[in-house]
Design an enzyme around this catalytic site. Structure first.
Site, PDB file in Angstrom:
ATOM      1  CD  GLU A 260       2.195  -0.111  10.136  1.00 27.50           C
ATOM      2  OE1 GLU A 260       0.974  -0.250   9.912  1.00 27.50           O
ATOM      3  OE2 GLU A 260       2.976   0.510   9.405  1.00 27.50           O
TER       4      GLU A 260
ATOM      5  CB  CYS B 294      -1.920  -0.465   8.881  1.00 24.38           C
ATOM      6  SG  CYS B 294      -0.757  -0.991   7.679  1.00 24.38           S
TER       7      CYS B 294
ATOM      8  CG  ASN C 228      -0.443  -0.097   2.504  1.00 28.27           C
ATOM      9  OD1 ASN C 228       0.757  -0.318   2.667  1.00 28.27           O
ATOM     10  ND2 ASN C 228      -1.276   0.045   3.510  1.00 28.27           N
TER      11      ASN C 228
HETATM   12  O1  G3P Z   1      -0.919   0.963   6.108  1.00 30.03           O
HETATM   13  C1  G3P Z   1       0.299   1.539   6.366  1.00 30.03           C
HETATM   14  C2  G3P Z   1       0.261   2.533   7.494  1.00 30.03           C
HETATM   15  O2  G3P Z   1       1.570   2.860   7.853  1.00 30.03           O
HETATM   16  C3  G3P Z   1      -0.636   3.704   7.234  1.00 30.03           C
HETATM   17  O3  G3P Z   1      -0.048   4.907   6.987  1.00 30.03           O
HETATM   18  O4  G3P Z   1       0.001   7.290   6.395  1.00 30.03           O
HETATM   19  O5  G3P Z   1      -1.937   5.898   5.705  1.00 30.03           O
HETATM   20  O6  G3P Z   1      -1.622   6.481   8.091  1.00 30.03           O
HETATM   21  P1  G3P Z   1      -0.959   6.231   6.776  1.00 30.03           P
END
Ligand code: G3P
Length: 478
Positions: free
Chosen positions: A253, A287, A158
């Site tokens: 993560e 996530c 992603n």
């Molecule tokens: O899914 C990866 C995670 O690190 C999300 O990042 O920037 O979308 O909150 P962000």
């Protein structure tokens, strides 16, 4: 059609001896978009040796020079934002505008890492012995931070660029070398990003990027004795990696089931727009996406109505057209999401929109009156489907949040800051956002998951500190 992107080792672009390739399917067209080399275990061994010897010299390279090269790579990455973003659009169906943002954000992250690195790595500690009982002032202790060796970086589909540089930057500034294993979807974007490091002029062998099948080189890489640290972002695989890995620092993560707790006094307009942003950006494939709404019954009807209105305005279509909702990354992912929807239907959830799917494209769907016996109450769809659970007390909301095996982020909406703080303290998640949707950034903020959401903490400073070891020298006075 015949071209296969080469992998990167020893400062050169190479073809794999396997003669085999891995196809990258465009999520929108569902046809092969690119091909990358299917590297062999022997090639992985070679890359590990290269990374090990390059690291020795790199560790002796002055910190300011390491920072200078990183700043160069950051500028090159930003210069090449358009072609890299185009790959993101084709490989992972990220909306065009967000794809450009990802690349620019990555350049900023590298520069910030270089700046932070020269500060925190440029300073050590000095201790004297007579502060501890029984000691005279006869020992002086000097501490410094030394690199770990070879860092294995495994980013997810992603954010193939951004979550690669969030590992590469800290590893390099701290004096480590790097082996990068990109996700299949996103591999070509990663290779382009690596090319920017190549152009910046980093020493040969310091940065290596191997592509291939997880089944062939996945475990082989993560269990390789030459690896001194693993930084991984992704799904369940992270749990099995951490069980099999050696005695090395791990930064993981993994998934999340980020809850959005809505109190009776919340600004419902603010909540609704954050639910749209948090639940449906990049079609829920984050996530940190809002993955369950826990709303007080008394305001539930009004909130659901507002969210419904906003869902109706979301543009559904191809990423090239900057649609809000784009095809999810793979067909199997779309099938999994559909499974959760079917289960919710059978168990009586209220469908706020009609379920609609074409290929990998799933229309945004809000499910009201979800109950704990439905899979969607607990599992993460990683798609544009969002469950709403109506609660009768704040405690009920906190209980649901904490009963999850995940603990990445969460959010709470209320105008009462005292309540917000108490709820934040009670939520077993790495971060709680008050009056905004969960998000990792800004990228220098600490970012971490509890329970099955991961180990270690990220964010620029924490990542640098995870990729070094403290070394002490003690001067013994006569
Ligand atoms: O899914 C990866 C995670 O690190 C999300 O990042 O920037 O979308 O909150 P962000």
């Amino acid at each position: 059609d015949g071209e296969v992107y080469k992998y990167y080792a020893d400062g050169e672009w190479k073809k794999s001896a396997s003669g085999k390739s891995v196809a990258i399917i465009n999520p929108t067209t569902r046809k092969t978009q690119y091909k990358v080399q299917a590297c062999t275990q022997e090639e992985v061994n070679k890359v590990m040796d290269l990374a090990k010897s390059a690291q020795k010299a790199w560790a002796k390279t002055p910190l300011w020079k390491r920072a200078e090269l990183l700043h160069k790579a950051a500028a090159l990455l930003k210069e090449h934002k358009v072609p890299i973003a185009e790959c993101l659009v084709k490989e992972i169906a990220k909306p065009a505008k967000d794809s450009v943002t990802e690349v620019v954000r990555s350049g900023d992250l590298i520069s910030y890492t270089a700046e932070e690195g020269v500060r925190i790595l440029g300073e050590g500690k000095f201790l004297v012995s007579d502060s501890f009982p029984g000691n005279e002032r006869t020992k002086y202790c000097l501490t410094s931070k030394v690199p770990l060796g070879v860092v294995l970086a495994i980013p997810p589909f992603n954010y193939p660029v951004n979550l690669a540089v969030s590992k590469i930057g800290p590893a390099l500034i701290a004096g480590n070398s790097l082996v990068l294993k990109p996700p299949t979807q996103g591999a070509v974007s990663c290779l382009h990003m690596v090319h920017c490091f190549h152009l910046a002029g980093f020493p040969k062998g310091l940065i290596n990027c191997v592509t291939g099948k997880g089944s062939e080189i996945g475990d082989f890489l993560t269990m390789h004795p030459g690896v001194n640290c693993i930084s991984f972002t992704g799904g369940d695989t992270g749990i099995s990696i951490s069980k099999k890995a050696g005695m090395i620092p791990l930064q993981m993560e993994l998934g999340g089931k980020d809850a959005c707790i809505v109190l009776e006094d919340a600004d419902l307009e603010l909540v609704a727009s954050n639910i749209i942003k948090g639940g449906f950006s990049y079609s829920g494939q984050r996530c940190t996406a809002i993955k369950v709404v826990l709303v007080m019954e008394s305001v539930a009807d009004a909130l659901v109505e507002k969210v419904k209105e906003k869902v109706a305005k979301l543009k559904v279509g191809p990423p090239e057209e900057n649609s809000d909702i784009t095809p999810v990354v793979t067909e199997s992912s779309a099938n999994f999401i559909e499974g959760l929807v079917v289960d919710a239907k059978e168990k009586g959830a209220t469908f706020c929109q009609q379920y609609k799917r074409e290929g990998n494209l799933i229309w945004p769907l809000l499910l009201d009156n979800v109950r704990p016996d439905m899979r969607i109450a607990w599992e993460e769809p990683f798609g544009p489907v969002l469950p709403v659970i109506r609660i009768n007390s704040v405690e009920e909301g906190i209980h649901h949040c904490n009963a999850s095996n995940f603990g990445l982020q969460g959010c709470v909406f209320t105008k009462d800051i005292n309540k917000a703080i108490l709820i934040s303290d009670a939520m077993e998640t790495g971060t709680v956002q008050i009056n905004s949707a969960p998000a990792r950034g800004p990228d220098h903020f600490p970012f971490q998951g509890l329970k099955d959401s991961g180990i270690g903490s990220q964010g620029v400073t924490n990542s640098i500190n995870l990729m070094v070891k403290v070394k002490t020298t003690v001067i013994n006075l006569p």
